[in-house]
Design a protein around this motif. Structure first.
Motif, PDB file in Angstrom:
ATOM      1  N   ALA A   1       0.831  -1.206   0.000  1.00 58.81           N
ATOM      2  CA  ALA A   1       0.000   0.000   0.000  1.00 58.81           C
ATOM      3  C   ALA A   1       0.864   1.254   0.000  1.00 58.81           C
ATOM      4  O   ALA A   1       0.579   2.230  -0.706  1.00 58.81           O
ATOM      5  CB  ALA A   1      -0.936   0.003   1.204  1.00 58.81           C
ATOM      6  N   ALA A   2       1.936   1.263   0.787  1.00 56.96           N
ATOM      7  CA  ALA A   2       2.832   2.414   0.823  1.00 56.96           C
ATOM      8  C   ALA A   2       3.567   2.569  -0.509  1.00 56.96           C
ATOM      9  O   ALA A   2       3.791   3.686  -0.993  1.00 56.96           O
ATOM     10  CB  ALA A   2       3.825   2.280   1.967  1.00 56.96           C
ATOM     11  N   CYS A   3       3.953   1.431  -1.108  1.00 54.89           N
ATOM     12  CA  CYS A   3       4.607   1.495  -2.424  1.00 54.89           C
ATOM     13  C   CYS A   3       3.687   2.149  -3.453  1.00 54.89           C
ATOM     14  O   CYS A   3       4.119   2.961  -4.274  1.00 54.89           O
ATOM     15  CB  CYS A   3       5.008   0.096  -2.886  1.00 54.89           C
ATOM     16  N   THR A   4       2.401   1.798  -3.410  1.00 57.86           N
ATOM     17  CA  THR A   4       1.431   2.378  -4.336  1.00 57.86           C
ATOM     18  C   THR A   4       1.292   3.882  -4.114  1.00 57.86           C
ATOM     19  O   THR A   4       1.219   4.661  -5.082  1.00 57.86           O
ATOM     20  CB  THR A   4       0.058   1.699  -4.165  1.00 57.86           C
ATOM     21  N   LEU A   5       1.257   4.299  -2.845  1.00 57.77           N
ATOM     22  CA  LEU A   5       1.099   5.719  -2.523  1.00 57.77           C
ATOM     23  C   LEU A   5       2.282   6.539  -3.040  1.00 57.77           C
ATOM     24  O   LEU A   5       2.101   7.649  -3.568  1.00 57.77           O
ATOM     25  CB  LEU A   5       0.945   5.914  -1.014  1.00 57.77           C
ATOM     26  N   PHE A   6       3.501   5.994  -2.860  1.00 61.02           N
ATOM     27  CA  PHE A   6       4.699   6.757  -3.235  1.00 61.02           C
ATOM     28  C   PHE A   6       5.209   6.420  -4.641  1.00 61.02           C
ATOM     29  O   PHE A   6       6.152   7.050  -5.115  1.00 61.02           O
ATOM     30  CB  PHE A   6       5.806   6.505  -2.212  1.00 61.02           C
ATOM     31  N   ASN A   7       4.597   5.408  -5.294  1.00 59.71           N
ATOM     32  CA  ASN A   7       4.985   4.991  -6.657  1.00 59.71           C
ATOM     33  C   ASN A   7       6.425   4.466  -6.723  1.00 59.71           C
ATOM     34  O   ASN A   7       7.151   4.710  -7.705  1.00 59.71           O
ATOM     35  CB  ASN A   7       4.807   6.144  -7.658  1.00 59.71           C
ATOM     36  N   TYR A   8       6.853   3.789  -5.658  1.00 58.58           N
ATOM     37  CA  TYR A   8       8.194   3.184  -5.633  1.00 58.58           C
ATOM     38  C   TYR A   8       8.086   1.669  -5.470  1.00 58.58           C
ATOM     39  O   TYR A   8       7.133   1.170  -4.837  1.00 58.58           O
ATOM     40  CB  TYR A   8       9.019   3.731  -4.461  1.00 58.58           C
ATOM     41  N   ALA A   9       9.056   0.948  -6.010  1.00 58.11           N
ATOM     42  CA  ALA A   9       9.208  -0.475  -5.702  1.00 58.11           C
ATOM     43  C   ALA A   9       9.982  -0.575  -4.382  1.00 58.11           C
ATOM     44  O   ALA A   9      10.767   0.326  -4.044  1.00 58.11           O
ATOM     45  CB  ALA A   9       9.947  -1.192  -6.821  1.00 58.11           C
ATOM     46  N   PRO A  10       9.795  -1.649  -3.607  1.00 58.53           N
ATOM     47  CA  PRO A  10      10.484  -1.764  -2.316  1.00 58.53           C
ATOM     48  C   PRO A  10      11.992  -1.585  -2.416  1.00 58.53           C
ATOM     49  O   PRO A  10      12.617  -0.901  -1.595  1.00 58.53           O
ATOM     50  CB  PRO A  10      10.113  -3.175  -1.840  1.00 58.53           C
ATOM     51  N   GLU A  11      12.624  -2.213  -3.434  1.00 58.22           N
ATOM     52  CA  GLU A  11      14.086  -2.133  -3.540  1.00 58.22           C
ATOM     53  C   GLU A  11      14.594  -0.713  -3.833  1.00 58.22           C
ATOM     54  O   GLU A  11      15.785  -0.428  -3.634  1.00 58.22           O
ATOM     55  CB  GLU A  11      14.586  -3.089  -4.633  1.00 58.22           C
ATOM     56  N   GLU A  12      13.680   0.183  -4.276  1.00 57.19           N
ATOM     57  CA  GLU A  12      14.091   1.557  -4.574  1.00 57.19           C
ATOM     58  C   GLU A  12      14.200   2.431  -3.326  1.00 57.19           C
ATOM     59  O   GLU A  12      14.844   3.473  -3.357  1.00 57.19           O
ATOM     60  CB  GLU A  12      13.108   2.199  -5.554  1.00 57.19           C
ATOM     61  N   VAL A  13      13.567   1.996  -2.235  1.00 53.84           N
ATOM     62  CA  VAL A  13      13.554   2.848  -1.043  1.00 53.84           C
ATOM     63  C   VAL A  13      14.165   2.185   0.193  1.00 53.84           C
ATOM     64  O   VAL A  13      14.624   2.873   1.103  1.00 53.84           O
ATOM     65  CB  VAL A  13      12.116   3.297  -0.711  1.00 53.84           C
ATOM     66  N   VAL A  14      14.143   0.854   0.268  1.00 53.52           N
ATOM     67  CA  VAL A  14      14.706   0.161   1.435  1.00 53.52           C
ATOM     68  C   VAL A  14      16.185   0.505   1.565  1.00 53.52           C
ATOM     69  O   VAL A  14      16.943   0.437   0.586  1.00 53.52           O
ATOM     70  CB  VAL A  14      14.492  -1.363   1.322  1.00 53.52           C
ATOM     71  N   GLY A  15      16.586   0.877   2.765  1.00 54.78           N
ATOM     72  CA  GLY A  15      17.968   1.273   3.028  1.00 54.78           C
ATOM     73  C   GLY A  15      18.209   2.753   2.913  1.00 54.78           C
ATOM     74  O   GLY A  15      19.252   3.254   3.339  1.00 54.78           O
ATOM     75  N   LYS A  16      17.243   3.491   2.369  1.00 57.77           N
ATOM     76  CA  LYS A  16      17.389   4.940   2.262  1.00 57.77           C
ATOM     77  C   LYS A  16      16.736   5.633   3.444  1.00 57.77           C
ATOM     78  O   LYS A  16      15.847   5.080   4.099  1.00 57.77           O
ATOM     79  CB  LYS A  16      16.769   5.440   0.956  1.00 57.77           C
ATOM     80  N   ASN A  17      17.179   6.868   3.695  1.00 54.20           N
ATOM     81  CA  ASN A  17      16.596   7.652   4.790  1.00 54.20           C
ATOM     82  C   ASN A  17      15.137   7.972   4.478  1.00 54.20           C
ATOM     83  O   ASN A  17      14.784   8.254   3.331  1.00 54.20           O
ATOM     84  CB  ASN A  17      17.396   8.947   4.978  1.00 54.20           C
ATOM     85  N   ILE A  18      14.319   7.922   5.501  1.00 59.56           N
ATOM     86  CA  ILE A  18      12.886   8.175   5.315  1.00 59.56           C
ATOM     87  C   ILE A  18      12.629   9.558   4.724  1.00 59.56           C
ATOM     88  O   ILE A  18      11.607   9.796   4.073  1.00 59.56           O
ATOM     89  CB  ILE A  18      12.129   8.029   6.670  1.00 59.56           C
ATOM     90  N   SER A  19      13.585  10.492   4.923  1.00 63.25           N
ATOM     91  CA  SER A  19      13.411  11.837   4.357  1.00 63.25           C
ATOM     92  C   SER A  19      13.397  11.806   2.832  1.00 63.25           C
ATOM     93  O   SER A  19      12.989  12.777   2.192  1.00 63.25           O
ATOM     94  CB  SER A  19      14.535  12.765   4.849  1.00 63.25           C
ATOM     95  N   TYR A  20      13.824  10.675   2.240  1.00 62.27           N
ATOM     96  CA  TYR A  20      13.773  10.494   0.787  1.00 62.27           C
ATOM     97  C   TYR A  20      12.335  10.604   0.264  1.00 62.27           C
ATOM     98  O   TYR A  20      12.110  10.969  -0.891  1.00 62.27           O
ATOM     99  CB  TYR A  20      14.367   9.129   0.449  1.00 62.27           C
ATOM    100  N   LEU A  21      11.356  10.303   1.137  1.00 65.44           N
ATOM    101  CA  LEU A  21       9.939  10.347   0.766  1.00 65.44           C
ATOM    102  C   LEU A  21       9.269  11.637   1.208  1.00 65.44           C
ATOM    103  O   LEU A  21       8.036  11.728   1.224  1.00 65.44           O
ATOM    104  CB  LEU A  21       9.202   9.146   1.385  1.00 65.44           C
TER     105      LEU A  21
END
Length: 395
Positions: free
Chosen positions: A33-53
């Motif tokens: 659901a969060a991936c759909t909201l932000f239009n990202y795949a999990p591997e694109e955001v996991v490991g990055k700082n939450i401020s990326y979103l």
């Protein structure tokens, strides 16, 4: 293992977005659901700082929150129901309600964020605002139309009062106006009042101060128009001799308490109407409707011409000689040069400014009092307040 699988299934199929981060603010997991909201795949955001979103300036502020937490040990983000803005992959933003909880897991702290999309709710709020603005414009148009009609009526009165024939023409004009006002204005005013109440009811779920403010403006404008219309109808009946007092025995204290309760609902912020009765008796023999109209009018004036955070005194007294009603405020007062004209129809004191009114209310009160064989007196001082006293001799 079965419980863990069940928990994972719940998170993966949740309607709201769920993201977990570590103490450094790095994303560890993100559900579909969060991936759909932000239009990202999990591997694109996991490991990055939450401020990326997060869009600026939230992104910079979040880094400061993390540094403060590492220094003090007190997290800033713990809380429920905070409204924030998210940044999608394509650069667009959207509003959501964020709830964050702290979880101790395997000897370390994990923060779980629950994301509830507010996009549709915000769109509904904007639609309600537009509807409230439309209703406010409609009331303004009706107000201008009525003011123009009143102005035309006053101008006609000056012209036709030159002779008896002109007076008859004035009477006919006023009768036509009253008939037109009753039919043409009461129906749309009722519709506007109902629509405003419905907007107020439906908007409660959004808890929007702006919507409540505009709905309040609409209701106040409708109330002012209704008062104007009622004043003209009362004046027409008085001048046509259609009002005859009906004397009955009734409880003055009970009536006064009902009036106080009703008028308190329309008082300004922190205005308080204080009612007190003096005397052992409470029964009087008067026209209850005419007296109620007089008191309503005087208290309404006290509310209108007094400021917020003020007191309005409402006193009644019955003794062996008389029945007395007193309404006292600490408002703007009446200039001394205007006091001799106060009960004349259409007259308004020079210090009323933009405060709405027809100049008919006190004239109607005085004539109703006279019909009940009473008298009205007043004392007033500019910026100190005004006191009106209605008295009736007891036979």
């Amino acid at each position: 293992m079965e419980n863990a699988a069940l928990l994972k299934a719940i998170i993966q199929n949740a309607i709201d977005g769920i993201i977990t981060i570590d103490e450094r603010g790095l994303i560890e997991t993100i559900n579909p659901a969060a991936c759909t909201l932000f239009n990202y795949a999990p591997e694109e955001v996991v490991g990055k700082n939450i401020s990326y979103l997060m869009p600026p300036p939230d992104r910079t502020q979040h880094d400061e929150y993390i540094r403060r937490y590492q220094h003090t040990g007190v997290p800033h983000i713990i809380g429920i129901g905070r409204e924030v803005t998210g940044l999608r992959k394509d650069g667009t933003t959207f509003p959501f309600r964020l709830g964050v909880s702290e979880v101790a897991y395997s000897g370390r702290k994990i923060y779980t964020g629950f994301i509830h999309d507010l996009s549709r709710q915000k769109e509904a709020e904007e639609q309600l605002k537009e509807y409230a603005t439309h209703l406010e414009d409609l009331v303004h148009e009706r107000t201008q139309s009525l003011k123009e009609t009143v102005t035309a009526l006053q101008s006609a009165k000056e012209e036709v009062s030159l002779s008896l024939e002109k007076e008859k023409e004035l009477g006919q004009l006023k009768s036509r106006f009253v008939s037109m006002a009753s039919h043409e204005f009461r129906t749309p005013l009722s519709a506007i009042q109902l629509s405003a109440s419905l907007v107020d009811k439906y908007a409660q779920a959004f808890k929007s101060d702006n919507i409540a403010k505009h709905v309040g403006k609409i209701k106040n404008a409708v109330g002012n128009l209704t008062t104007i219309l009622n004043d003209f109808l009362s004046l027409e009946k008085l001048e046509a001799g259609k009002i005859e007092p009906t004397f009955t025995n009734f409880d003055l204290v009970k009536l006064s308490e009902e009036i106080t309760e009703e008028m308190q609902m329309v008082a300004k912020q922190n205005q308080h109407i204080i009612y007190q009765h003096t005397g052992q008796e409470s029964m009087v023999n008067l026209d209850q409707n005419l007296l109620k109209n007089c008191v309503f009018n005087l208290i309404a004036n006290a509310i209108k011409y007094s400021g917020e955070n003020s007191f309005i005194e409402f006193n009644t007294e019955i003794n062996n000689n008389a029945c007395t009603v007193v309404i006292k405020d600490n408002g703007i007062g009446i200039p001394e040069k205007d006091q001799k004209h106060l009960f004349e129809p259409f007259f308004r004191a020079h210090n009323t400014g933009n405060i709405p009114g027809t100049g008919l209310g006190l004239n109607i009160v005085a004539r109703y009092t006279e019909l009940m064989q009473g008298k009205i007196e007043f004392n007033s001082e500019v910026n100190r307040g005004t006191s009106f006293t209605i008295s009736f001799d007891r036979i």
